[in-house]
Enzyme design. Structure first.
Site, mmCIF file in Angstrom:
data_model
loop_
_atom_site.group_PDB
_atom_site.id
_atom_site.type_symbol
_atom_site.label_atom_id
_atom_site.label_comp_id
_atom_site.label_asym_id
_atom_site.label_seq_id
_atom_site.Cartn_x
_atom_site.Cartn_y
_atom_site.Cartn_z
ATOM 1 N N LYS A 44 0.796 -1.240 0.000
ATOM 2 C CA LYS A 44 0.000 0.000 0.000
ATOM 3 C C LYS A 44 0.823 1.282 0.000
ATOM 4 C CE LYS A 44 -3.284 -1.244 -0.589
ATOM 5 N NZ LYS A 44 -3.637 -2.043 -1.805
ATOM 6 N N SER A 45 2.040 1.182 -0.511
ATOM 7 C CA SER A 45 2.931 2.349 -0.498
ATOM 8 C C SER A 45 3.078 2.999 -1.860
ATOM 9 C CB SER A 45 4.318 1.924 0.008
ATOM 10 O OG SER A 45 4.196 1.361 1.289
ATOM 11 N N THR A 47 3.034 0.767 -4.916
ATOM 12 C CA THR A 47 3.644 -0.273 -5.764
ATOM 13 C C THR A 47 3.153 -0.201 -7.211
ATOM 14 O OG1 THR A 47 3.154 -1.616 -3.794
ATOM 15 C CG2 THR A 47 4.218 -2.730 -5.650
ATOM 16 N N HIS A 99 7.100 -7.191 -2.390
ATOM 17 C CA HIS A 99 6.986 -6.539 -1.079
ATOM 18 C C HIS A 99 8.002 -7.148 -0.109
ATOM 19 C CE1 HIS A 99 3.318 -4.529 -2.163
ATOM 20 N NE2 HIS A 99 2.527 -5.552 -2.065
ATOM 21 N N ARG A 121 5.890 5.203 2.220
ATOM 22 C CA ARG A 121 4.704 6.061 2.361
ATOM 23 C C ARG A 121 4.415 6.268 3.845
ATOM 24 N NH1 ARG A 121 -1.449 4.667 0.074
ATOM 25 N NH2 ARG A 121 -2.212 6.810 0.160
ATOM 26 N N SER A 129 -5.024 2.424 4.057
ATOM 27 C CA SER A 129 -5.166 1.798 2.739
ATOM 28 C C SER A 129 -5.184 0.267 2.878
ATOM 29 C CB SER A 129 -3.999 2.246 1.856
ATOM 30 O OG SER A 129 -4.081 1.691 0.584
ATOM 31 N N ARG A 248 -8.213 3.499 -4.548
ATOM 32 C CA ARG A 248 -9.292 3.946 -3.670
ATOM 33 C C ARG A 248 -9.413 5.460 -3.635
ATOM 34 N NH1 ARG A 248 -9.611 5.068 1.793
ATOM 35 N NH2 ARG A 248 -7.345 5.255 1.704
ATOM 36 N N LYS A 249 -8.441 6.150 -3.029
ATOM 37 C CA LYS A 249 -8.504 7.619 -2.909
ATOM 38 C C LYS A 249 -7.274 8.294 -3.499
ATOM 39 C CE LYS A 249 -11.359 9.044 0.999
ATOM 40 N NZ LYS A 249 -11.293 9.695 2.323
#
Ligand code: PPS
Length: 293
Positions: A44-45, A47, A99, A121, A129, A248-249
Site C-alpha cells: 500500500k505504499s 507499488t 513486497h 509512504r 489503505s 481507492r482515494k
C-alpha cells in the site's frame, strides 16, 4: 472466513500466490540479471503506481505497453508462484515487483549491478489503505475493526510483516548507487520532477514530451481508467470489487479521517520508539503529528 497464511522466516504471507517454496526460491535461487530493475515496497505504499511509472519510462513515454499488457506481466511478482515463471520468461531489461523485506530478498541482487527503487509512504496512510484492501482481498483475513487492524499493524502482526522492520531494513542500504529511495508523498507533490529523477537513476533520459506523457498516464484518473492496472481484471476469488476499489482515494493524509485522537497519540508513541536511531527524515514527519526526537 478464516485465512491460513503462509509462514516464512517469521513473517506471514497471503496464501494462493505465495508458497514457502516460492519465497525460498526467490531468496536463494532467483537469478538476477545486471539490467534488472526491482520495484520494492511495503504493501500500500504506491507499488502499482511505480510499476506504471517504470513501465512508461522504459517505453520512452509511449503508453501502448501500459494500456495493452497487464501490470503483473509487465513487472511480475517474482516471489510468487505464477510471477516466478513470468519473470523467467521476460526479456531484458526486466521490471520486477515485490513486497519482500531485505532479509528475504534475492541474495544474488547484492552481488549484481541490478537497480532497485524503494518507495515508502506515511505509515498512517499505509495502515488505512491496507485496512480497506484486506476487506476486499480474499486472500487476507477480514479485519474485525480498524482499531484491531491498527494494533496488529503496529505490532507487525500483519501479512508481509512489520512496516518498521521493512523500512529500516531497506534504509540501511541508503547511499548505494544502485538503490533509489523515493516516497509516495514526493510522487504526489512533484510527479514530473520525480519521474525526471527516476529517469536519471535508470540511465534513461527522456525529453520533456515523453516525461509529460509518463506523468499524464500515471495520474490516478488515468490509472483508474486503465484496466491493465486498476485491478478490475482480477478474478472475484482474489478481489471482491463490490467490497471496495483498489485505486481507492490516492491522497496523502487520509489517516486524519480515520484515526481518533487516542489512536493518533498511540501511533506516535510506537513510531517514536521503533524509529529511534533511524537517520534522515521522511516527508510525513514534516507535516502531521509524528515527530522523532
Ligand atoms: S499493493 O496492493 O500493495 O500493491 O498496493 P499499492 O499499489 O502499493 O498501493 C495502493 C495505494 O496507492 C494508491 N495509488 C495512487 N495514488 C495516487 N496516484 C496514483 N496514480 C496512484 N496509484 C495508486 C492507491 O489509490 C492506494 O492508496 P489508497 O490510499 O488506498 O487510495
Amino acid at each position: 472466513m478464516s485465512v491460513q497464511y503462509i509462514q516464512y522466516k517469521g513473517i506471514k504471507f497471503p496464501p494462493g500466490y505465495n508458497s514457502v517454496h516460492s519465497l525460498c526460491f526467490a531468496e536463494n535461487k532467483f537469478e538476477v540479471r545486471d539490467d534488472d530493475i526491482f520495484n520494492v515496497t511495503y504493501p500500500k505504499s504506491g507499488t502499482v503506481w511505480m510499476t506504471e511509472i517504470l513501465s512508461l519510462i522504459l517505453s520512452g513515454g509511449d503508453p501502448t505497453w501500459n494500456q495493452s499488457v497487464l501490470n503483473s506481466l509487465r513487472s511480475p511478482w517474482f516471489s510468487t508462484r505464477l510471477g516466478l515463471e513470468t519473470a523467467h520468461n521476460c526479456p531484458s531489461p526486466r521490471l520486477l515487483t515485490c513486497h519482500l523485506p531485505i532479509q528475504i530478498f534475492p541474495k544474488a541482487f547484492f552481488n549484481s549491478k541490478a537497480k532497485l527503487v524503494y518507495t515508502s509512504r506515511d505509515p498512517r496512510d499505509v495502515v488505512v489503505s491496507y485496512y480497506y484492501f484486506t476487506k476486499m482481498c480474499r486472500t487476507y483475513e477480514d479485519p474485525r475493526s480498524f482499531d484491531q487492524f491498527l494494533e496488529s499493524f503496529l505490532s507487525g502482526d500483519v501479512p508481509h510483516g512489520s512496516w518498521f522492520d521493512h523500512l529500516k531494513g531497506w534504509m540501511e542500504l541508503e547511499g548505494r548507487s544502485n538503490i533509489f529511495f523515493i516516497s509516495y508523498e514526493e510522487l504526489k507533490q512533484n510527479l514530473q520532477g520525480s519521474v525526471g529523477r527516476l529517469c536519471h537513476f535508470l540511465g534513461k533520459e527522456l525529453d520533456d514530451a515523453a516525461i509529460t506523457s509518463v506523468v499524464e498516464n500515471t495520474s490516478l484518473e488515468a490509472m483508474q481508467r486503465n484496466k491493465m492496472c486498476n485491478s478490475t481484471m482480477l478474478p472475484k476469488e482474489l478481489m471482491d470489487q463490490e467490497k471496495g476499489t483498489f485505486l481507492r482515494k490516492g491522497v496523502c493524509g487520509d489517516w486524519k479521517n480515520h484515526f481518533t485522537v487516542a489512536q493518533s497519540e498511540y501511533f506516535d508513541k510506537v513510531y517514536q520508539e521503533k524509529m529511534q536511531g533511524v537517520k534522515g527524515t521522511f516527508p510525513w514527519e514534516q507535516t502531521g503529528l509524528v515527530k522523532r526526537v
